[in-house]
Design a protein around this motif. Structure first.
Motif, PDB file in Angstrom:
ATOM      1  N   TYR A   1      -5.985   4.101  -6.846  1.00  0.00           N
ATOM      2  CA  TYR A   1      -7.133   3.198  -6.988  1.00  0.00           C
ATOM      3  C   TYR A   1      -6.736   1.771  -6.626  1.00  0.00           C
ATOM      4  CZ  TYR A   1     -10.602   0.223  -9.211  1.00  0.00           C
ATOM      5  OH  TYR A   1     -11.537  -0.756  -9.440  1.00  0.00           O
ATOM      6  N   LEU A   2      -5.598   1.324  -7.125  1.00  0.00           N
ATOM      7  CA  LEU A   2      -5.136  -0.033  -6.800  1.00  0.00           C
ATOM      8  C   LEU A   2      -4.931  -0.193  -5.301  1.00  0.00           C
ATOM      9  CD1 LEU A   2      -2.574  -0.620  -9.695  1.00  0.00           C
ATOM     10  CD2 LEU A   2      -4.813  -1.708  -9.412  1.00  0.00           C
TER      11      LEU A   2
ATOM     12  N   ARG B   1      -4.461   5.916 -10.875  1.00  0.00           N
ATOM     13  CA  ARG B   1      -4.551   4.455 -10.999  1.00  0.00           C
ATOM     14  C   ARG B   1      -3.824   3.762  -9.835  1.00  0.00           C
ATOM     15  NH1 ARG B   1      -7.560   0.357 -12.504  1.00  0.00           N
ATOM     16  NH2 ARG B   1      -6.332  -1.435 -13.072  1.00  0.00           N
TER      17      ARG B   1
ATOM     18  N   HIS C   1      -8.717   0.336  -3.582  1.00  0.00           N
ATOM     19  CA  HIS C   1      -9.873  -0.474  -3.967  1.00  0.00           C
ATOM     20  C   HIS C   1      -9.554  -1.913  -4.357  1.00  0.00           C
ATOM     21  CE1 HIS C   1     -12.447   3.009  -3.726  1.00  0.00           C
ATOM     22  NE2 HIS C   1     -11.526   3.687  -4.392  1.00  0.00           N
ATOM     23  N   ARG C   2      -8.345  -2.203  -4.706  1.00  0.00           N
ATOM     24  CA  ARG C   2      -7.978  -3.577  -5.066  1.00  0.00           C
ATOM     25  C   ARG C   2      -7.234  -4.285  -3.941  1.00  0.00           C
ATOM     26  NH1 ARG C   2     -11.360  -4.937  -8.937  1.00  0.00           N
ATOM     27  NH2 ARG C   2     -11.067  -3.769 -10.831  1.00  0.00           N
ATOM     28  N   LEU C   3      -6.364  -3.564  -3.260  1.00  0.00           N
ATOM     29  CA  LEU C   3      -5.602  -4.154  -2.174  1.00  0.00           C
ATOM     30  C   LEU C   3      -6.472  -4.397  -0.945  1.00  0.00           C
ATOM     31  CD1 LEU C   3      -2.708  -5.037  -1.885  1.00  0.00           C
ATOM     32  CD2 LEU C   3      -2.130  -2.763  -1.060  1.00  0.00           C
TER      33      LEU C   3
ATOM     34  N   ASP D   1       0.838  -1.197   0.000  1.00  0.00           N
ATOM     35  CA  ASP D   1       0.000   0.000   0.000  1.00  0.00           C
ATOM     36  C   ASP D   1       0.880   1.256   0.000  1.00  0.00           C
ATOM     37  OD1 ASP D   1      -2.807   1.254   0.536  1.00  0.00           O
ATOM     38  OD2 ASP D   1      -1.503   2.107   2.094  1.00  0.00           O
TER      39      ASP D   1
ATOM     40  N   PRO E   1      -9.728  -5.472  -0.622  1.00  0.00           N
ATOM     41  CA  PRO E   1     -10.392  -6.772  -0.584  1.00  0.00           C
ATOM     42  C   PRO E   1      -9.427  -7.944  -0.360  1.00  0.00           C
ATOM     43  CG  PRO E   1     -11.245  -5.477  -2.404  1.00  0.00           C
ATOM     44  CD  PRO E   1     -10.067  -4.722  -1.837  1.00  0.00           C
ATOM     45  N   ILE E   2      -8.239  -7.863  -0.919  1.00  0.00           N
ATOM     46  CA  ILE E   2      -7.247  -8.924  -0.699  1.00  0.00           C
ATOM     47  C   ILE E   2      -6.883  -8.967   0.779  1.00  0.00           C
ATOM     48  CG2 ILE E   2      -4.865  -9.638  -1.166  1.00  0.00           C
ATOM     49  CD1 ILE E   2      -5.244  -8.419  -3.995  1.00  0.00           C
TER      50      ILE E   2
END
Length: 152
Positions: A100-101, A97, A104-106, A73, A108-109
């Motif tokens: 956002y990664l 971008r 919003h993507r990290l 992060d 949930p993981i």
């Protein structure tokens, strides 16, 4: 200097043949690359003898202050800051971008792995049911020599 180079190659997983003055039997932790450290963590998870051990290893991934995902992060946000300062036409898009990664993507993981870790930790406190042990580890292929004589 040569001894440090040999130690670093050994820490990276290479089998090194060196003259006696360059050889070292020990590798210092500071020479282990981040990628190798994560690979070692994956091996420790594969080799774990109990759900408690897997849960403990996942703590290294999910720790909020210094875990792997927290560091990733930070990396993504740092990269976004670099692109914010470049000033090119597409740089704002790349910075957005990266954020956002991270956001919003990290997330949930991280949430999934935290849930998995908690579920594994719960298994250590609950009475064991038949058939709930960890499956046997899948054997890994032996290191393959390269053209230069190194092994991977």
């Amino acid at each position: 200097m040569a001894q440090l180079a040999v130690a670093r190659l050994q820490a990276a997983g290479y089998r090194v043949e060196a003259d006696a003055e360059c050889a070292t039997e020990t590798t210092q932790d500071r020479y282990v690359t981040d990628g190798r450290s994560i690979a070692n963590l994956a091996a420790a998870i594969r080799d774990a003898a109990s759900p408690a051990e897997v849960s403990d290893r996942l703590e290294e991934v999910t720790a909020a202050h210094d875990g792997i995902l927290a560091s990733l992060d930070q990396l993504l946000h740092s990269l976004a800051a670099v692109y914010d300062g470049l000033g090119g036409p597409a740089d704002r898009h790349v910075a957005a971008r990266m954020r956002y990664l991270a956001e919003h993507r990290l997330g949930p993981i991280t949430a999934d792995l935290l849930h998995t870790r908690a579920e594994l930790a719960d298994r250590t406190t609950a009475p064991a049911r038949p058939g709930t042990s960890l499956p046997a580890a899948v054997p890994l292929a032996a290191p393959a020599p390269t053209a230069s004589g190194r092994t991977r």
